[in-house]
Each structure stands twice: as C-alpha cells, then as structure tokens.
Design a protein around this motif. Sequence first.
Motif, short mmCIF file in Angstrom:
data_model
loop_
_atom_site.label_atom_id
_atom_site.label_comp_id
_atom_site.label_asym_id
_atom_site.label_seq_id
_atom_site.Cartn_x
_atom_site.Cartn_y
_atom_site.Cartn_z
N TYR A 93 0.84 -1.20 0.00
CA TYR A 93 0.00 0.00 0.00
C TYR A 93 0.88 1.25 0.00
O TYR A 93 2.07 1.21 0.28
CB TYR A 93 -0.90 0.02 1.24
N GLU A 94 0.24 2.37 -0.30
CA GLU A 94 0.81 3.69 -0.10
C GLU A 94 -0.23 4.54 0.64
O GLU A 94 -1.42 4.22 0.62
CB GLU A 94 1.16 4.35 -1.44
N VAL B 275 -1.46 -0.69 -3.79
CA VAL B 275 -0.64 -0.63 -5.00
C VAL B 275 -0.24 -2.01 -5.49
O VAL B 275 0.19 -2.16 -6.64
CB VAL B 275 0.64 0.22 -4.77
#
Length: 464
Positions: A160-161, A170
């Motif tokens: 993830y971001e 992501v």
Amino acid sequence: MSTSMSALDLARVQFAFSVTFHIVFPALTIGLASFLAVLEGLWLKTRNATYLQLFDFWVKIFAIAFGMGVVSGVVMSYQFGTNWSGFSNFAGPVTGPLLTYEVLTAFFLEAGFLGIMLFGRQKVGERAHFVATLMVAVGTLISTFWILASNSWMQTPQGYEIVDHRVVPVDWFKVIFNPSFPYRLAHMAIAAFICGSLVVAATGAWHLLKGRRDPAVRKMFTMGLGLLLVLAPVQALVGDAHGLNTREHQPAKIAAIEGLWETERGGTSLNLFGWPDMEAETTHYALKVPHLGSLILTHTWDGEIKGLKSFPREDRPNSTIVFWSFRIMVGLGLLMIAAGIAGFVLRRRGRLFDARWFHRLMVAMGPAGFVSLLAGWVTTEAGRQPWVVYGVMRTADAVSPLSAQQVSVSLALFVAVYFAVFGSGVYFLVRVLLAGPGTHPPEGGGVGDQTRTPSLDNRRAARG
C-alpha cells in the motif's frame, strides 16, 4: 452503562462483545460443513446408513449455527461505519474490497448451494446433492480466506501507499498474501475444525453417558476423537510457526505475551506463570524456566527476545491481558492433545465406549475449542494494540467522533438484544444436540430409498 469510560473504550468493548458472539458460529459452521461433506461422501462410498443418519442430524446443527452466524456478521459490518468511521475512511480502500470479495465469492457460493443441501434432496440426484454439500464446505473456507486476508493485513500491512491520509493499495498480491496471512489462515482453519470435532465428540460422549450404544453415537464419538487426535498436535506446530512470524513482525506482542520486560542476553527465560504489572514494569510472582523462552521463540539456546522496556510506553500492548489469554489458549490446546491420545489408547484397549470418566471429560471439553479460539483472538487483537493497522494507524485515531454516552446506549442495546436473540438460539441448538440423532437409521439405507421423487425414479428406470 457507566460513562466513566471513554468513547474509545466503550467502542472497543462493543466490538469485542459482538465479535465474541459472532466468531463462535462461523467457527462451528466451518468445521461442520466439511464434516457433513465427509459424512455424505462416506455414505455414497459405503452405503452405510449410519453416515446418512449422522448427516441428517448434523445438518440441522449446521443450519442453526449458519443462520446465527449470518445475522451476527451483518451487525459487525455496520459497526465500521458507526463506531469506527476513522478506520473506514483511512483503510477502507483495502478492507472494503477484501470484504466485498468475500461476499461475491464465498457468501454467494454458500447461499447458492445451501438451499440444495438443506432442502434439495428430493429434487436432485445423490451426486448433485453431494456436490452442493461440497460447495457449501468450500464456501466456508473461501470466506475464511478473505476474512483472514483482511485481518492479517491489519496485523502486518504491506502492498500500500498513503495518499491524502488514506491507504491506497498498489499491489493486491502483497496486500492479500501479507507476511502473517498464511500462518493465521492455517491457524484459524484448524481451530475451526477442532471446534467442530470437540462438539461432535462431546455430543457422542453425552449420549454414551445416557446409555446409548447405537452405531450413530459410537461413530460420531470416534470420528470426533480421530480428528482431534490428528489436528491438535498439528495446531501446536502451526502455532509455533505463527509465533516465530509474530516475533519477526510484531516483537512487542511477543514480549507482552511472555510478560518479558528486560532484554536478556545469552538466553531468554520463559515465564510459565506470573502477573505482569504495566505500571511497575515487572511480572510479579514469575515462575521462570531459564533458556526455555529462547528455545521456543527462536529455536536456539541463547536467542535474544526484546523486552517490553525496549518499546515506548505508548506502543506497548497490555501484557496483563495477553499473558493470560495466551496461556488459556495453550493450556486448553495441551489438554486437547492429551484427550486425543487418551481416546486413541482407550480405543486400542477396547474400552473407548465404556470409560465413563473419559466420557465426562469429553462432555466438559465440548466448549473448550470455542474458549481456546476466543482466547487466541484476544491474544491476537489485544496484542496488536495500540494499533488498529499495525505501525500505521492507532486505534485512538480510528474511532468515530461520538460521545461516551452515545456509545454506551448502543452497547447496552447490543447486550440486551444479543442475549435475547442469540441466547435463545444457543438454547435451541443445545436442545437439538442433547436430543441426538434418531435411534434408527433411515429405512432402506439412505437417500436413494428415502427421498427419491417419482420423476427421478421414472428417469432411472427408463435408463435401465
């Protein structure tokens, strides 16, 4: 409900209360769904009417537990929007799709075939009915997959971001197959099977104590014990691997579980018992075994485990809670292993159906799987605190902007409704269990004789 507690505390109590009710029913249905598939498969293979007799009995238990699990699960989803809107807004782009996948795959699969399994025997052929039972069993396991993927991501987040204060996935492969997921999935699935095996064995033991010795009672007693004999030791091995993974990714949780405050050089002792004191930063009355902590947690003689003092106070889980919840889980697990071995020895000596002391033990062990499961859940979730997404979002930031009074009112309503609704359901479930399977197997030996419709009979006759 006292308003001396904060809205955060009350929201956590409410979530824990509702999860405690909810988790019991899916665990039972996961175990029983596969048990039903085994029973029907054995009947098709052997034509032994006892297997069909047991299927007809346990499918009633499954239906009751499944219904209560669905109802309690719906309530769980609403709490994310009411009490935990901060979490939903922050982590919803990850947890939302994962829970949606669970509905689109597992729930639809279960719902699609559940009616055939429960009511379709007179409408479909034997093999089609067996396929429906298999699909329901597979659906429960797929559901476990997605729920554990979501919860495991909260324990060991990756893939993830963070964009505009929200999590953005992501890499879905990394999100789903996060570092703790395989261990937690295996641990939960096996725990569900053990819950089912203990309920089956306890029901058989109860009827043995009541003087029944018919094949159905004997068969379910031996089948429940057989599964327990195999799975309880396997669960211990999976738990060990899970512990090593937790030490790598959540070291503060391990320190809290062990009541370990100082980082011991040259080998870590294991606190068998004691009373961790969060304020005094010590474990009172500790019964220590030198180097055993290193052997269990690192598989080496002198492995080093970080103590709780290595972490800031605000990042420490409550050791008092998880220290004892973990020991309840492990203690019951060891008792399950012993019960499985004792059943095996008694069977080899031809005394399995006559040892009343063992039957009493197994009746008492009936709820042990659920108690152990809940203790493990407390260890996992309380040990993650103060994080709701470990290392990323604190639980205090996840709660909705509600007053303590608002949450206390909803909690009081939850308690009243849950005890009324699910208390009645559990009472009915126990009544059915105590009634037991019919004393005689289906006439003619099974589905083919008992439930065929004229149209099916005519088609089969036409085929010769």
